[in-house]
Enzyme design. Structure first.
Site, PDB file in Angstrom:
ATOM      1  CG  HIS A 163      -1.885  -0.860   1.433  1.00 34.12           C
ATOM      2  ND1 HIS A 163      -2.071  -1.817   2.473  1.00 34.12           N
ATOM      3  CD2 HIS A 163      -3.094  -1.110   0.540  1.00 34.12           C
ATOM      4  CE1 HIS A 163      -3.109  -2.603   2.237  1.00 34.12           C
ATOM      5  NE2 HIS A 163      -3.731  -2.302   0.944  1.00 34.12           N
ATOM      6  CB  CYS A 250      -3.021  -2.030   8.857  1.00 30.23           C
ATOM      7  SG  CYS A 250      -1.359  -1.688   8.233  1.00 30.23           S
TER       8      CYS A 250
HETATM    9  C1  CIR Z   1      -3.248  -7.764   3.690  1.00 34.03           C
HETATM   10  O1  CIR Z   1      -2.573  -8.259   2.868  1.00 34.03           O
HETATM   11  O2  CIR Z   1      -4.553  -7.178   3.292  1.00 34.03           O
HETATM   12  C2  CIR Z   1      -3.147  -7.961   5.282  1.00 34.03           C
HETATM   13  N1  CIR Z   1      -2.312  -8.986   5.493  1.00 34.03           N
HETATM   14  C3  CIR Z   1      -2.156  -6.729   5.751  1.00 34.03           C
HETATM   15  C4  CIR Z   1      -2.972  -5.401   5.435  1.00 34.03           C
HETATM   16  C5  CIR Z   1      -2.195  -4.164   5.767  1.00 34.03           C
HETATM   17  N2  CIR Z   1      -3.027  -3.032   5.760  1.00 34.03           N
HETATM   18  C6  CIR Z   1      -2.658  -1.955   5.564  1.00 34.03           C
HETATM   19  O3  CIR Z   1      -1.413  -1.727   5.103  1.00 34.03           O
HETATM   20  N3  CIR Z   1      -3.373  -0.783   5.832  1.00 34.03           N
END
Ligand code: CIR
Length: 255
Positions: A163, A250
């Site tokens: 992201h 997150c």
């Molecule tokens: C994913 O791959 O969606 C989750 N394992 C990690 C999400 C991380 N979220 C973020 O950076 N906002």
């Protein structure tokens, strides 16, 4: 911006099946729970009221509440998640946000996809990363919504990171903390930049809440650089979330 609220969601045992591109092994659930409690404590110490949602066994990544919504002072945008296994997480978040935002809630619709990790707010301006999870259509829908509230938006393209906020954070005072991948982006040329060492790049995902920057524990060079620039810091260990590509930002919605 003064933050008053945060929303978090407890991880369930299912978190060990969260999407991962790392070679760090599976998270230790007990340790993850403890780290989550400490994370909530740090948020409270920054002066916000924290709403804690119960865990669910359906979505392994659902404690990463930042991705299904973007919250601002004036409105909330419910996203259309790009990751197949995460589609549906937005339903609970939408119902929770209703009590804070009433009618000022909007939704990203197909063919647009968007995840909150790709949206960085800098005062009244949003930077939206186009990634494997967020497409241009989703980014444009987002910008159309927020422009109605007098915000502005800029699309940022990049490669190699999950992201946008995997590689950059706005920590106030016109300052970005940023990794190599994004440091030369012309969209960011007017900011003061604190460059993160390659070996500490995980620390780019940090959050400024009111008087503090919360940093992941274990990144001493970044911590030193921030202290030198005069920032007040709290550190929280999020090693178990790192194993499934998650970071500090997150794990909460802040508004
Ligand atoms: C994913 O791959 O969606 C989750 N394992 C990690 C999400 C991380 N979220 C973020 O950076 N906002």
């Amino acid at each position: 911006m003064k933050f008053k609220n945060a929303i978090v969601k407890k991880p369930s045992k299912k978190m060990v099946e969260g999407i991962s591109t790392t070679n760090l092994g599976k998270p230790n659930y007990k340790k993850a729970l403890k780290q989550h409690k400490n994370y909530i404590k740090a948020l409270r110490e920054c002066g916000v009221e924290v709403e804690i949602l119960e865990e669910d066994e359906i979505y392994p990544d659902s404690m990463f509440v930042e991705d299904p919504a973007i919250v601002t002072e004036k409105c909330a945008i419910i996203t259309n998640l790009g990751a197949e296994s995460r589609k549906g997480e937005e339903k609970e978040i939408k119902s929770v946000l209703k009590k804070y935002y009433s009618k000022n809630i909007h939704e990203i619709k197909y063919p647009g996809t968007l995840e909150g990790g790709d949206v960085m707010q800098v005062e009244d301006h949003f930077y939206i990363g186009v990634s494997d999870r967020t497409n241009k259509d989703g980014a444009k829908q987002f910008i159309n919504y927020v422009e109605k509230y007098n915000y502005k938006g800029t699309i940022v393209e990049f490669e190699d990171i999950l992201h946008l906020k995997t590689g950059v954070a706005y920590i106030g005072d016109n300052t970005l903390i940023v990794t190599d991948t994004l440091i030369d982006k012309e969209e960011f040329e007017d900011f003061n930049k604190i460059k993160i060492n390659e070996s500490e790049k995980y620390a780019a995902n940090c959050i400024r809440i009111n008087d503090y920057v919360i940093l992941p524990k274990g990144y001493p060079d970044t911590k030193k650089d921030l202290l030198k620039e005069g920032f007040d810091i709290k550190t929280v260990d999020v090693s178990e979330y790192k194993k499934i590509d998650g970071g500090l930002s997150c794990l909460s919605l802040r508004f």
